[in-house]
Structure formats: C-alpha cells, structure tokens
Design a protein around this motif. Structure first.
Motif, PDB file in Angstrom:
ATOM      1  N   ASP A 184      76.697  23.588  47.848  1.00  0.00           N
ATOM      2  CA  ASP A 184      76.704  22.442  48.734  1.00  0.00           C
ATOM      3  C   ASP A 184      75.145  21.978  48.927  1.00  0.00           C
ATOM      4  N   LYS A 185      74.314  22.759  48.675  1.00  0.00           N
ATOM      5  CA  LYS A 185      72.905  22.192  48.832  1.00  0.00           C
ATOM      6  C   LYS A 185      72.380  21.375  47.477  1.00  0.00           C
ATOM      7  N   ALA A 186      73.189  21.559  46.610  1.00  0.00           N
ATOM      8  CA  ALA A 186      72.817  20.939  45.230  1.00  0.00           C
ATOM      9  C   ALA A 186      73.418  19.552  45.333  1.00  0.00           C
ATOM     10  N   GLU A 187      74.428  19.385  45.992  1.00  0.00           N
ATOM     11  CA  GLU A 187      75.115  17.949  46.055  1.00  0.00           C
ATOM     12  C   GLU A 187      74.425  17.004  46.520  1.00  0.00           C
ATOM     13  N   PRO A 188      73.623  16.819  47.634  1.00  0.00           N
ATOM     14  CA  PRO A 188      72.680  15.550  48.227  1.00  0.00           C
ATOM     15  C   PRO A 188      71.755  15.316  47.050  1.00  0.00           C
ATOM     16  N   TYR A 189      71.069  16.473  46.439  1.00  0.00           N
ATOM     17  CA  TYR A 189      70.040  15.988  45.586  1.00  0.00           C
ATOM     18  C   TYR A 189      70.595  15.553  44.321  1.00  0.00           C
ATOM     19  N   PHE A 190      71.608  15.649  44.051  1.00  0.00           N
ATOM     20  CA  PHE A 190      72.358  14.959  42.897  1.00  0.00           C
ATOM     21  C   PHE A 190      72.763  13.437  43.406  1.00  0.00           C
ATOM     22  N   ASN A 191      73.116  13.339  44.322  1.00  0.00           N
ATOM     23  CA  ASN A 191      73.554  11.921  44.950  1.00  0.00           C
ATOM     24  C   ASN A 191      72.331  11.147  45.288  1.00  0.00           C
ATOM     25  N   ASP A 192      71.372  11.912  45.520  1.00  0.00           N
ATOM     26  CA  ASP A 192      70.144  10.923  45.688  1.00  0.00           C
ATOM     27  C   ASP A 192      69.443  10.581  44.285  1.00  0.00           C
ATOM     28  N   ALA A 193      69.502  11.531  43.463  1.00  0.00           N
ATOM     29  CA  ALA A 193      69.122  11.056  42.094  1.00  0.00           C
ATOM     30  C   ALA A 193      69.823   9.950  41.360  1.00  0.00           C
ATOM     31  N   ILE A 194      71.243  10.008  41.543  1.00  0.00           N
ATOM     32  CA  ILE A 194      72.083   9.039  40.895  1.00  0.00           C
ATOM     33  C   ILE A 194      71.789   7.751  41.547  1.00  0.00           C
ATOM     34  N   LYS A 195      71.566   7.655  42.883  1.00  0.00           N
ATOM     35  CA  LYS A 195      71.327   6.375  43.937  1.00  0.00           C
ATOM     36  C   LYS A 195      70.161   5.803  43.350  1.00  0.00           C
ATOM     37  N   ILE A 196      68.907   6.591  42.951  1.00  0.00           N
ATOM     38  CA  ILE A 196      67.665   5.980  42.510  1.00  0.00           C
ATOM     39  C   ILE A 196      67.875   5.567  41.155  1.00  0.00           C
ATOM     40  N   TYR A 197      68.528   6.422  40.238  1.00  0.00           N
ATOM     41  CA  TYR A 197      68.826   5.775  38.907  1.00  0.00           C
ATOM     42  C   TYR A 197      69.525   4.270  38.892  1.00  0.00           C
ATOM     43  N   GLN A 198      70.507   4.099  39.811  1.00  0.00           N
ATOM     44  CA  GLN A 198      71.377   3.020  39.874  1.00  0.00           C
ATOM     45  C   GLN A 198      70.710   1.833  40.382  1.00  0.00           C
ATOM     46  N   SER A 199      69.730   2.052  41.606  1.00  0.00           N
ATOM     47  CA  SER A 199      68.917   0.997  42.034  1.00  0.00           C
ATOM     48  C   SER A 199      67.918   0.519  41.063  1.00  0.00           C
ATOM     49  N   ILE A 200      67.193   1.448  40.370  1.00  0.00           N
ATOM     50  CA  ILE A 200      66.204   0.754  39.379  1.00  0.00           C
ATOM     51  C   ILE A 200      66.727   0.463  38.017  1.00  0.00           C
ATOM     52  N   HIS A 201      68.112   0.561  37.909  1.00  0.00           N
ATOM     53  CA  HIS A 201      68.630   0.194  36.558  1.00  0.00           C
ATOM     54  C   HIS A 201      68.197   1.066  35.374  1.00  0.00           C
ATOM     55  N   ALA A 202      68.141   2.304  35.442  1.00  0.00           N
ATOM     56  CA  ALA A 202      67.327   3.129  34.632  1.00  0.00           C
ATOM     57  C   ALA A 202      68.318   3.195  33.208  1.00  0.00           C
ATOM     58  N   GLN A 203      67.711   3.669  32.290  1.00  0.00           N
ATOM     59  CA  GLN A 203      68.325   4.009  30.915  1.00  0.00           C
ATOM     60  C   GLN A 203      69.556   4.655  31.121  1.00  0.00           C
TER      61      GLN A 203
END
Length: 660
Positions: A184-203
């Motif tokens: 449950d603690k891991a979930e928000p960190y993964f969600n934040d990482a995915i949001k950042i990658y999507q917002s910056i159009h990462a590889q």
C-alpha cells in the motif's frame, strides 16, 4: 514475495545525454552512435558516443564494452568533466561481474564530480548515486537504499531540474516498499512516477518499466482488475519492440493475473515467455523472480516434480540464497513439492528448516527503519513550509516598523500636517491589530501542525500494534502450528507399526494434537484474522459474528454497500472496533440478542449495534478500557460515537467514521 532488484533502479545509465534507460530500439541506438564517431572530428563528441556505447555492449560483449570505455578515456584527457564521468561508466561495466570493484569506481566518480556545478554534472552525480543505491539493495540493505535515494539522488535530481530521474527514484522507492511487503505504501510512489513520465513524454522504456512494477504491486495488493489494465496498457507500448528485455516483467505480471484466475497452464506459458525475454545485467535476477512465481503455478497445477527440479536449481545459487526471504520461499516450496509427491520425510525436514528460518527473520525492524526514513523526509518537507511561513511574518513585522517610522516623521515635520499624522496613527493602530491577528493565526497553524504530527504518531503506534499482532499470529500459526503438524505426521506414521491394542491410545493422542492445532489457529485468527486480509472487511465481520454466536447468544449481522477498496489499515481499525463492541455486549452486558448493522456511503462508514443486555451508566463507565480503545480508534478515523444505554433495557451504539 521474493526480494528483487528493480529494473528501474539498475537500468540507470550515467549517460551524458541524461538517458536513464536504454531505448527500446537498440539497433537504431547503436547505429546512430557509430555514425557520430565516424563523421565528427570533435574528440569530445567521440568520447561521449563511446561512453554511450558502453551501455549497448555490456549485456552483449563485455570485451567490446571495455574497448569503448578505454577509447573514450583516451579522447577525454583534455576534458576533466568527461574523465570524471569515465569512472561512472567503469562502475556500470563491472556491475554484473565484480560488485565491489563497481562500487569503488562509482565512489571515485562521485568524488571527482563534486568539483563541477553544472546541470549536466548534477545529472551525472545523481545517476552515480542511483547505481550505488542499487548496489546496497542488491546486498539486501533496503534501509541504505532508501536513505541514498531520499537524501542523495532526489536532491541532486532537483538541482539538475531532471524530472525523469525524480520519477525513476519514486519508482525505486516503490520497489523498496514492495521488498518489505508494504504494497500500500509502494502504490502512490509508482503512481507519481507514472504521472511524471506521462507528463514529460518520457521514453517508452521508462514508462513501461514503471508500469510493469506497478502492475506487479497491484497483484500483490490483490487489485487484479487494475493489474490487468496495466498489462493491457503496456502491451501496445512494447509491440513495436519484440526484442525488448522489458517483456520479461510484462509477461511475469500477465502470468500472475492468470495465476489468480486459476488458469495455471496459461500462467506457466506467460512465465516461460518472461524467462525467455530476460537478458541484460538484470536478466539473472528477473529469471529467478519469475521462476519462483512459476513454481507457484506448477504447485497449484499439481506438477510437483517440475516444481521440485526448479527449486533445487535455485537452491544451488549462492547469491539468491543469501537473501533470507528467497531462502524461505525455496524451503517452503520444497516442502510442498515433496508432500505433493508423497515423500513425507523430506517434506517434513524442509518444513522444519523453513519454520526455523521464518522465526529467525526480523523483517519488522527493517520495516520500521524504512518508515522512519520516510517520516524524516516528510518532516523535513513540513519544516521547510514552517520556515517559509516564519519568513513571511518577519517581512510583515518589518513593514509595520517602517510604517511607524513614517508616521513619526510626518508628525514631527509640521503641525500643519496634524490631520495627516492622525490618519497615519489610525493606520498604524489598524495595522498593529492586523499583525497581532496574523501572529495568532501563525500560532494556530503551528498548533495544528503539532496536532497533526501527534495524530500521525498515534496512527503509527496503532499500526505498530497491528503489525505486532500480525507477527505473533504468523509465529503461532507457522511456527508452533507447523511443529504440531509435524508431530501429527510423525505419530500418524507410527499407528500402523503398533499393536492393535495400542493403536487406540495413540489415536487419542493424535486427536488431542488435532484439538491443540484447532485451538492454536483460533487464537491466531483472533489476533489477526486471515480472512480480513484475503477476503475483505465484510467477509471478516460476517465470520466474526458467526464465530461468537452460541445457543445463548444470537447475532444478526447486516451489511450494506461496503466497498472492498477501503485501505487495509482502516479495515483493521473498523474490525477491531466491532470486535470490542461485540465482546462488551456478550461479556459485560450478558446480551442474548445483538443486532449489528454496517453500511458505507462514499467515504462515510456507519456502524450501529443494538443489544438487549442489562445496560450500564454511561457516565460511570466512560473511562473503561474497552470503551477507551473504541474511542481512540474512532478518533484516529476522524469519527464520532454516540452511546445510549438504559439499565435492564439494553444499549445502542452509533458510530460514524471517515473511511477514505
């Protein structure tokens, strides 16, 4: 779950182009770098291209990787920054073959890069520390990994303004929490990482790696629909790149979904695809992780011999067996395999080894250390906000002082400006009241922050209590319960060897052992009910009500709209509240009929209990231990409680909780 090294954490390339992961189209990557070396006359550009090629050749041909590193160093002699970065690439080169030499090279790179303050230098330093953190994680030291990520990598990435590195480390922290089973603690960190990658159009490779691990975490959280959505999201992203090693974890998550759906053959097929796709410096670790999951599918499909063969091969891997959690999975799997094959003696021996190892592991200490680090990080962020607020107040006080000086100056200049001075004085007084009010507001905000910290401390105490309950329940069930089960197996094996007149007495003893196991499981279930963690709150409350009913006590349990998405810690607190209420009604009120009603409306959770017991004086019993425990948990869930009781006429309790 076996501990693993994250693809996100280990695929960090100290690349001078700030590419934190190799691209999915590897051939195009190689060709473009080779063209740069052929066509440019600049030693600096040639050196950078050779450094980048190190990452292409490491998983394919280490000799060619070494040649690219040596050539890049030769070309970097006139460029101190490029020469410093060469040690980071040397660390990556030796990562798989000599981890100590790898760490020494990264340490040298860090000491040299400290002399540079450019954005590129901060990026390179951040990536150096990412790899050093990964080495700590590989040595089974998650505490050091979290410490480095929070206090070294993220600050350097913020200095560099590199959102991609910050996102990769959020994902890495999520993996660390997965390693200690705090999904449950891991979930928000993964969600934040995915949001950042999507917002910056990462590889795509960055996004896919984060999605893969998020999908696995959803499986471990038993959020299988979210896990399947993640698998579906990743599939089109990987489709153009059939040779990508990221397929390994993708197929692993797909196999776990099939495993949950009891489609064991499909699960085995997906795991085999994942094993075939695993390669690169992390390939061996990923294969081990997938093989442990594959064993579960084989055991569930009653393919005991193939499962045994895989486990025996894994047990021969010294590096894997250095990890306590991995050893435990291998030992438990071997016990189950031999039991399925009907070989009870080795099954019993492996069971004893696994139980002994389980007792010796102290995962709770590691979990507390990591939680302390996270709380320290969060407190530091709060302290920054307090300092900012204090600076604003000091600026307001300075403005007030200037206003007072202006008023005195105007008043002393001339009597003709008396009217102006009077207005200035009124302004000053009004401004002073405003400052006083601001100071009061400031003090109130500080009190609220302190209260919030106290609330967090109280919640941490409750979580610690529940974790200790869970540990004790597991120790009773797995430790003593396993020993009693072993005693029963041994006794059962002796029945046929004894004379018929002695078999009756031995069977009585076996019956007593069975009764002891049943009582032990009842105690463990009461401390931490397994069905709460497996089936959710509604099923656990139903089982609790049925377990307390007797011929003298009837319990009518009614549930309406209870959502399975309530956070696990909140479900545990609600369960404990109702457990205490029912116990009070049966033990103290001597109730023979109890009506328990639970319902949920959005984030609001309602509990109503009515009994026909002897009632009590609510003012006289207000400080009882049972009621105090209930009130504490209601307070932590930001709820309210109302008790109505009449002597000899029963008691009604209404509770409203925040379950979001």
């Amino acid at each position: 779950m076996t501990r693993f090294i994250s693809l996100i954490a280990l695929f960090v390339a100290i690349s001078l182009s700030s590419v934190a992961q190799l691209p999915l189209n590897m051939q195009r990557y190689h060709d473009s770098l080779t063209n740069i070396i052929r066509q440019t006359a600049s030693d600096s550009l040639k050196a950078r291209a050779n450094y980048a090629l190190v990452y292409y050749w490491v998983p394919i041909d280490t000799a060619k990787a070494r040649h690219c590193l040596d050539e890049a160093r030769r070309l970097s002699k006139q460029y101190p920054f490029l020469l410093a970065v060469s040690y980071a690439h040397e660390g990556y080169l030796y990562y798989s073959s000599d981890i100590n030499r790898s760490d020494a090279a990264f340490a040298t790179a860090d000491s040299l890069l400290k002399h540079f303050t450019t954005r590129e230098a901060y990026q390179a330093s951040a990536n150096v520390w990412i790899n050093r953190a990964a080495i700590k994680q590989r040595k089974d030291d998650d505490r050091a990994y979290i410490d480095i990520v929070l206090n070294k990598v993220i600050p350097l990435a913020l200095k560099a303004g590199d959102s991609a590195i910050v996102a990769s480390q959020y994902a890495g922290v999520g993996v660390a929490f997965m390693n200690v089973e705090q999904y449950d603690k891991a979930e928000p960190y993964f969600n934040d990482a995915i949001k950042i990658y999507q917002s910056i159009h990462a590889q795509p490779s960055r996004l896919v790696a984060a999605l893969n691990r998020a999908g696995e975490n959803y499986v471990l959280l038993k959020k299988f629909e979210e896990a399947k959505k993640t698998v579906a999201t990743v599939k089109p992203l990987l489709a153009p790149f059939p040779e990508s090693e990221l397929y390994a974890v993708h197929y692993m998550v797909e196999g776990l979904c099939y495993l949950h759906d009891q489609q064991y053959t499909l699960a085995e097929t997906s795991f085999n695809k994942g094993i075939a796709a695993a390669k690169g410096p992390n390939g061996a670790y990923v294969i081990q992780e997938i093989e442990l999951y594959k064993v579960k599918a084989l055991l569930a499909n009653k393919k005991y011999e193939p499962a045994r063969q895989i486990l025996l091969e894994l047990s021969a891997d010294e590096e894997l067996m250095e990890l306590g959690t991995s050893r435990l999975e291998v030992y438990e799997g071997l016990a189950a395999s031999y039991a399925g094959l009907g070989q009870m003696k080795p099954a019993y021996e492996w069971m004893k080894v696994s139980r002994h190892l389980s007792d010796s592991l102290h995962e709770s200490d590691l979990t507390n250390d990591i939680n302390d680090l996270e709380m320290k990080y969060q407190r530091a962020e709060s302290q920054k906000e307090i300092i900012t607020l204090k600076a604003k107040n000091e600026q307001a006080a300075l403005s007030a002082k200037n206003s007072r000086l202006y008023s005195i100056l105007f008043a002393s200049t001339t009597l003709l400006l008396l009217v102006v001075a009077i207005f200035a004085l009124l302004y000053y007084r009004s401004n002073k009241k405003l400052l006083v009010q601001k100071e009061l507001n400031h003090q109130q905000e500080l009190k609220e922050i302190e209260q919030q910290q106290r609330l967090q401390f109280g919640q941490a105490v409750l979580q610690g209590e529940e974790q200790e309950r869970r540990r004790l329940a597991r120790d009773l069930h797995d430790g003593l319960g396993g020993m009693l089960a072993g005693v029963k197996i041994n006794l059962s094996g002796q029945v046929e060897k004894m004379a018929s007149e002695q078999q009756g007495e031995l069977k009585k003893i076996i019956k007593q052992v069975d009764d002891s196991v049943t009582e032990l499981r009842r105690i463990a279930h009461n401390m931490m009910p397994v069905n709460l963690l497996r089936s959710g709150l509604q099923a656990a409350l139903k089982d609790l009500s049925e377990s307390l009913m007797t011929d003298a006590v009837k319990i009518d349990f009614q549930a309406y709209g209870i959502e399975p998405s309530i956070p696990e810690q909140t479900q545990i607190n609600i369960y404990r509240i109702i457990q205490e209420m029912l116990a009070n009604a049966i033990r103290h009120a001597d109730a023979s009929s109890i009506m328990l009603q639970c319902s949920q409306d959005g984030d609001t959770f309602l509990i109503t209990q009515e009994d026909n017991g002897k009632g009590f004086d609510t003012s006289a019993h207000a400080k009882g231990i049972g009621l105090s425990n209930i009130r504490n948990r209601v307070g932590f869930l930001r709820g309210t409680m109302d008790i109505t009781s009449v002597i000899n006429e029963g008691t009604t309790i209404n509770i409203e909780l925040h379950a979001g």
